[in-house]
Design a protein around this motif. Structure first.
Motif, PDB file in Angstrom:
ATOM      1  N   HIS A 222       0.921  -1.175   0.259  1.00 48.73           N
ATOM      2  CA  HIS A 222      -0.095  -0.005  -0.087  1.00 48.73           C
ATOM      3  C   HIS A 222       0.959   1.189  -0.085  1.00 48.73           C
ATOM      4  O   HIS A 222       2.201   1.278   0.482  1.00 48.73           O
ATOM      5  CB  HIS A 222      -0.780   0.227   1.295  1.00 48.73           C
ATOM      6  CG  HIS A 222      -2.159  -0.809   1.037  1.00 48.73           C
ATOM      7  ND1 HIS A 222      -2.098  -2.191   1.265  1.00 48.73           N
ATOM      8  CD2 HIS A 222      -3.466  -0.620   1.076  1.00 48.73           C
ATOM      9  CE1 HIS A 222      -3.406  -2.805   0.974  1.00 48.73           C
ATOM     10  NE2 HIS A 222      -3.972  -1.775   0.738  1.00 48.73           N
ATOM     11  N   VAL A 224       1.079   5.491   0.192  1.00 50.86           N
ATOM     12  CA  VAL A 224       0.413   6.765   0.568  1.00 50.86           C
ATOM     13  C   VAL A 224       1.283   7.980  -0.085  1.00 50.86           C
ATOM     14  O   VAL A 224       2.471   7.974  -0.053  1.00 50.86           O
ATOM     15  CB  VAL A 224       0.384   7.431   1.964  1.00 50.86           C
ATOM     16  CG1 VAL A 224      -0.241   8.765   2.332  1.00 50.86           C
ATOM     17  CG2 VAL A 224      -0.496   6.255   3.022  1.00 50.86           C
ATOM     18  N   VAL A 256      -1.337  -0.480   7.738  1.00 55.52           N
ATOM     19  CA  VAL A 256      -2.333   0.613   6.804  1.00 55.52           C
ATOM     20  C   VAL A 256      -2.506   1.870   7.744  1.00 55.52           C
ATOM     21  O   VAL A 256      -2.223   2.893   7.337  1.00 55.52           O
ATOM     22  CB  VAL A 256      -3.112  -0.044   6.116  1.00 55.52           C
ATOM     23  CG1 VAL A 256      -4.193   1.112   5.611  1.00 55.52           C
ATOM     24  CG2 VAL A 256      -2.874  -0.737   4.923  1.00 55.52           C
ATOM     25  N   ARG A 257      -3.024   1.502   9.100  1.00 58.74           N
ATOM     26  CA  ARG A 257      -3.403   2.496   9.684  1.00 58.74           C
ATOM     27  C   ARG A 257      -2.296   3.427  10.385  1.00 58.74           C
ATOM     28  O   ARG A 257      -2.124   4.613  10.330  1.00 58.74           O
ATOM     29  CB  ARG A 257      -4.048   1.914  11.223  1.00 58.74           C
ATOM     30  CG  ARG A 257      -4.138   2.893  12.398  1.00 58.74           C
ATOM     31  CD  ARG A 257      -4.542   2.392  13.592  1.00 58.74           C
ATOM     32  NE  ARG A 257      -5.078   3.196  14.693  1.00 58.74           N
ATOM     33  CZ  ARG A 257      -4.230   3.681  15.263  1.00 58.74           C
ATOM     34  NH1 ARG A 257      -2.876   3.473  15.409  1.00 58.74           N
ATOM     35  NH2 ARG A 257      -4.517   4.463  16.423  1.00 58.74           N
ATOM     36  N   ARG A 260      -0.762   5.440   7.299  1.00 62.76           N
ATOM     37  CA  ARG A 260      -1.598   6.610   7.031  1.00 62.76           C
ATOM     38  C   ARG A 260      -1.454   7.735   7.921  1.00 62.76           C
ATOM     39  O   ARG A 260      -1.253   8.903   7.473  1.00 62.76           O
ATOM     40  CB  ARG A 260      -3.118   6.213   6.870  1.00 62.76           C
ATOM     41  CG  ARG A 260      -3.792   5.274   5.731  1.00 62.76           C
ATOM     42  CD  ARG A 260      -5.052   5.179   5.703  1.00 62.76           C
ATOM     43  NE  ARG A 260      -5.817   6.586   5.492  1.00 62.76           N
ATOM     44  CZ  ARG A 260      -7.023   6.568   5.621  1.00 62.76           C
ATOM     45  NH1 ARG A 260      -7.875   5.480   5.837  1.00 62.76           N
ATOM     46  NH2 ARG A 260      -7.621   7.683   5.243  1.00 62.76           N
ATOM     47  N   SER A 264       0.588  11.087   7.123  1.00 59.67           N
ATOM     48  CA  SER A 264      -0.162  12.349   7.159  1.00 59.67           C
ATOM     49  C   SER A 264       0.359  13.274   8.163  1.00 59.67           C
ATOM     50  O   SER A 264       0.419  14.542   7.965  1.00 59.67           O
ATOM     51  CB  SER A 264      -1.646  11.989   7.465  1.00 59.67           C
ATOM     52  OG  SER A 264      -2.237  11.101   6.598  1.00 59.67           O
ATOM     53  N   LEU A 296      -6.316  12.796   7.149  1.00 61.26           N
ATOM     54  CA  LEU A 296      -5.626  11.479   6.700  1.00 61.26           C
ATOM     55  C   LEU A 296      -5.554  11.130   5.255  1.00 61.26           C
ATOM     56  O   LEU A 296      -6.612  11.247   4.741  1.00 61.26           O
ATOM     57  CB  LEU A 296      -6.060  10.425   7.280  1.00 61.26           C
ATOM     58  CG  LEU A 296      -6.111  10.393   9.120  1.00 61.26           C
ATOM     59  CD1 LEU A 296      -6.736   9.059   9.582  1.00 61.26           C
ATOM     60  CD2 LEU A 296      -4.620  10.468   9.628  1.00 61.26           C
ATOM     61  N   LEU A 297      -4.284  11.122   4.698  1.00 60.65           N
ATOM     62  CA  LEU A 297      -4.191  10.894   3.448  1.00 60.65           C
ATOM     63  C   LEU A 297      -4.831   9.404   3.220  1.00 60.65           C
ATOM     64  O   LEU A 297      -4.545   8.341   4.014  1.00 60.65           O
ATOM     65  CB  LEU A 297      -2.758  10.910   2.974  1.00 60.65           C
ATOM     66  CG  LEU A 297      -2.235  12.363   3.216  1.00 60.65           C
ATOM     67  CD1 LEU A 297      -0.657  12.395   3.109  1.00 60.65           C
ATOM     68  CD2 LEU A 297      -2.621  13.309   2.433  1.00 60.65           C
ATOM     69  N   PRO A 298      -5.128   9.233   1.838  1.00 63.83           N
ATOM     70  CA  PRO A 298      -5.337   7.846   1.482  1.00 63.83           C
ATOM     71  C   PRO A 298      -4.415   6.848   1.271  1.00 63.83           C
ATOM     72  O   PRO A 298      -3.238   7.243   1.022  1.00 63.83           O
ATOM     73  CB  PRO A 298      -6.681   7.874   0.370  1.00 63.83           C
ATOM     74  CG  PRO A 298      -5.775   9.045  -0.292  1.00 63.83           C
ATOM     75  CD  PRO A 298      -5.576  10.120   0.834  1.00 63.83           C
ATOM     76  N   ALA A 299      -4.587   5.597   1.657  1.00 67.94           N
ATOM     77  CA  ALA A 299      -3.686   4.406   1.150  1.00 67.94           C
ATOM     78  C   ALA A 299      -4.413   3.754  -0.067  1.00 67.94           C
ATOM     79  O   ALA A 299      -5.384   3.203   0.115  1.00 67.94           O
ATOM     80  CB  ALA A 299      -3.265   3.559   2.320  1.00 67.94           C
TER      81      ALA A 299
END
Length: 302
Positions: A222, A224, A256-257, A260, A264, A296-299
């Protein structure tokens, strides 16, 4: 094995967790925020306690063109780590974070500490930031890259190289997203059962004026992306590693958390620093929103 599954809880909600102890072994400066001077404030703001061990003591980042201070000899770093071990507290250490090494011999001191921590607490995680160079240039002392690869990489659970460092460790070019993911998987596959299960490739320049951070496991990847700021800013990799680790400790296994939140936060830090026309991270005045970003920026899967 690390998972890249998205968090179940909304990412905008940061739930309080018990404070954890982090052994942080990296550089230190009096002026500016690099190495431990970046990691310690961020981890403290995230609620964790830092056991700080400095590998160098410089007046400022050498990127300013001049600095004073000295590299801490490997024996001195080892003695400090042995002193901490002698307190019988490694069983309460949740993570080890290592970055810039002043000399190659310090890698053995770090490796010994990581081994002792994991023996005392098998759940402890080791995040290796293999600080070696950037933009095509190695800027550490001779022997440090080999020591990173041979002594520390096999012990790491998470490794966070920039694009140049990833190419050195994987011994293959990193030019774009596809080559970054391929190089990351070289590291994941190099020693089955040893070494990292998660690679964080940072500072990957992409077309269109963006920069990406990519989290790669054996099964998933993933990324970002954020706008590229064309100015030298010291300590961004050090801050990212601390932010990722701090968020990871809040929800272990949810890469992922953590990705992000950390990416961010870095976007906030870089924007504030650019607005101040500074090469030094404008960290402290913006620490709250760097550590707890509201946007928060998307992944995206890559």
């Amino acid at each position: 094995m690390a998972s890249l599954r998205p968090a179940i809880l909304p990412l905008s909600r940061l739930l309080p967790v018990p404070p954890m102890n982090v052994l942080s072994i990296q550089s230190a400066v009096a002026y500016g925020h690099v190495g431990n001077a970046a990691a310690q404030p961020a981890l403290h703001r995230l609620g964790h306690t830092v056991w700080r061990v400095d590998t160098v003591g410089f007046s400022n980042h050498p990127g300013h063109g001049k600095f004073t201070g000295q590299v801490r000899p490997a024996a001195e770093v080892s003695a400090v780590l042995q002193g901490i071990a002698g307190l019988d507290v490694y069983r309460r250490c949740a993570a080890v974070l290592s970055g810039y090494l002043g000399e190659a011999g310090t890698a053995s001191a770090v490796a010994d500490a990581v081994t002792q921590v994991k023996r005392a607490n098998p759940q402890a995680v080791y995040l290796l930031d293999p600080v070696m160079g950037d933009a095509g240039r190695v800027y550490v002392r001779d022997g440090v890259p080999a020591a990173m690869a041979e002594r520390l990489l096999p012990l790491a659970d998470i490794v966070a190289p920039n694009a140049f460092e990833l190419s050195l460790l994987a011994d293959r070019p990193v030019r774009d997203m596809a080559t970054a993911v391929a190089a990351a998987r070289v590291l994941l596959d190099r020693n089955v059962g040893l070494g990292p299960s998660l690679v964080l490739a940072t500072g990957l320049r992409l077309a269109g004026g963006t920069v990406a951070t990519v989290a790669v496991t054996h099964a998933e990847a993933h990324a970002v992306t954020a706008p590229w700021i064309d100015r030298p800013i010291f300590g961004t990799g050090d801050l990212f590693g601390a932010l990722f680790l701090g968020h990871w400790l809040d929800a272990p296994g949810d890469a992922v958390r953590a990705l992000r939140l950390a990416a961010s936060g870095m976007a906030e830090a870089v924007a504030a620093t650019d607005a101040a026309n500074s090469s030094e991270l404008v960290l402290i005045p913006n620490l709250a929103r760097i550590c707890q970003p509201t946007v928060l920026l998307p992944a995206e899967a890559v």
